[in-house]
Design an enzyme around this catalytic site. Structure first.
Site, PDB file in Angstrom:
ATOM      1  CD  GLN A 231      -1.302   0.043   3.670  1.00  0.00           C
ATOM      2  OE1 GLN A 231      -1.510  -1.047   4.200  1.00  0.00           O
ATOM      3  NE2 GLN A 231      -1.928   1.133   4.045  1.00  0.00           N
TER       4      GLN A 231
ATOM      5  CB  SER B 113       4.036  -4.991   3.059  1.00  0.00           C
ATOM      6  OG  SER B 113       3.186  -4.856   4.172  1.00  0.00           O
ATOM      7  CG  LEU B 114      -1.347  -5.317  -0.100  1.00  0.00           C
ATOM      8  CD1 LEU B 114      -2.487  -6.184   0.374  1.00  0.00           C
ATOM      9  CD2 LEU B 114      -1.827  -3.924  -0.462  1.00  0.00           C
TER      10      LEU B 114
ATOM     11  NE  ARG C  69      -1.113  -7.911   5.464  1.00  0.00           N
ATOM     12  CZ  ARG C  69      -0.491  -6.808   5.091  1.00  0.00           C
ATOM     13  NH1 ARG C  69      -1.166  -5.850   4.462  1.00  0.00           N
ATOM     14  NH2 ARG C  69       0.788  -6.636   5.347  1.00  0.00           N
TER      15      ARG C  69
ATOM     16  CG  HIS D 133       5.724  -5.079   8.329  1.00  0.00           C
ATOM     17  ND1 HIS D 133       5.321  -6.335   7.951  1.00  0.00           N
ATOM     18  CD2 HIS D 133       5.271  -4.229   7.358  1.00  0.00           C
ATOM     19  CE1 HIS D 133       4.666  -6.255   6.805  1.00  0.00           C
ATOM     20  NE2 HIS D 133       4.612  -4.998   6.438  1.00  0.00           N
TER      21      HIS D 133
END
Length: 287
Positions: free
Chosen positions: A9, A87-88, A112, A195
């Site tokens: 994102q 990440s995503l 999520r 994270h």
């Protein structure tokens, strides 16, 4: 060998995906499927919404996932030899290599996003980027702060490391890093400490959904954020996917490992070119 990369994102923009929708019947089909699955017209917000609307928790992560996955399905000329997502983007990568069905990946991404938002609301927190400073010193500074939470979160390149934690923890870390000689750093405009251990509530909330989700045997390995190592075993993929929320994104090491394993071509699918630019910094010879 070809490596396909998928962003996280932050790269969203108003109008994203409209060009794909206008050109490809497959894109129209997938957008319609997503609207129905999510229970609202995410396609309308992506095509016509304001920047503020795109920042809504329920929109941002699914929107980036959709743009990236649909771009891959419509534009990829061949199958990759390996994949990775930041990440995503790891969810997109798993959909692209066949480990996750499109519907399951989108459902997990939506869950999520909501779980992360709830975790952010529990603790005022954030992230900060440190530029052109020694990785080891940043790690030592974070480890020295025990009264607050602050940890390395995104190893984006050898010259860019993002730390994550409580607002007080970030303040303490940035003060110590200035004393140690760091000159380029800034707080990021994000909703929380992604994270980091502060995402534990989100990890707990998402754990059952990930455990119940079917992870299939992928047709190529994924270099996962938590380990930077190639994974093809569904059980290991699932374990690392769960770790991802509270573990750092080891992007630098992932790219180095992909190159060491034979990757000579890196292609990014999704909004923006952040990952492509990071690859150029990580691999100065630009494979």
């Amino acid at each position: 060998m070809k490596s396909y990369l998928f962003p996280g994102q932050g790269a969203q923009f108003s109008g994203m995906g409209k060009d794909l929708f206008d050109q490809y019947p497959l894109a129209q089909e997938l957008f319609a499927q997503a609207d129905e699955l999510l229970g609202f017209s995410i396609s309308d917000i992506m095509f016509n919404g304001t920047d503020e609307e795109l920042k809504q928790t329920k929109v941002t992560q699914p929107a980036v996932f959709l743009h990236s996955y649909i771009a891959f399905r419509c534009l990829a000329e061949s199958q990759p030899d390996m994949v990775a997502g930041h990440s995503l983007g790891e969810f997109t990568a798993l959909a692209a290599n066949g480990a996750l069905r499109f519907e399951d990946a989108l459902t997990l991404v939506s869950k999520r996003a909501h779980a992360m938002q709830r975790a952010c609301e529990m603790n005022p927190s954030g992230m900060a980027v440190i530029l052109k400073f020694e990785e080891k010193v940043i790690e030592e500074v974070c480890a020295s702060i025990t009264e607050e939470v602050v940890v390395p979160a995104n190893y984006n390149s050898q010259q860019q490391l993002v730390i994550s934690g409580s607002l007080k923890g970030l303040e303490l870390a940035m003060d110590k890093l200035r004393e140690a000689g760091a000159r380029k750093m800034m707080l990021l405009n994000v909703g929380g400490a992604f994270h980091s251990p502060l995402m534990q509530p989100a990890q707990d909330e998402l754990a059952e959904a990930i455990r119940q989700c079917e992870i299939r045997q992928p047709f190529c390995p994924i270099y996962q954020n938590a380990t930077a190592q190639p994974s093809s075993d569904p059980a290991i993929i699932k374990e690392n996917l769960l770790k991802q929320l509270t573990s750092p994104v080891r992007w630098t090491q992932s790219v180095l490992n992909m190159a060491a394993d034979g990757a000579t071509e890196f292609t990014e699918f999704g909004p923006g070119d952040t990952l492509k630019n990071l690859v150029k910094r990580i691999l100065p010879t630009d494979v």
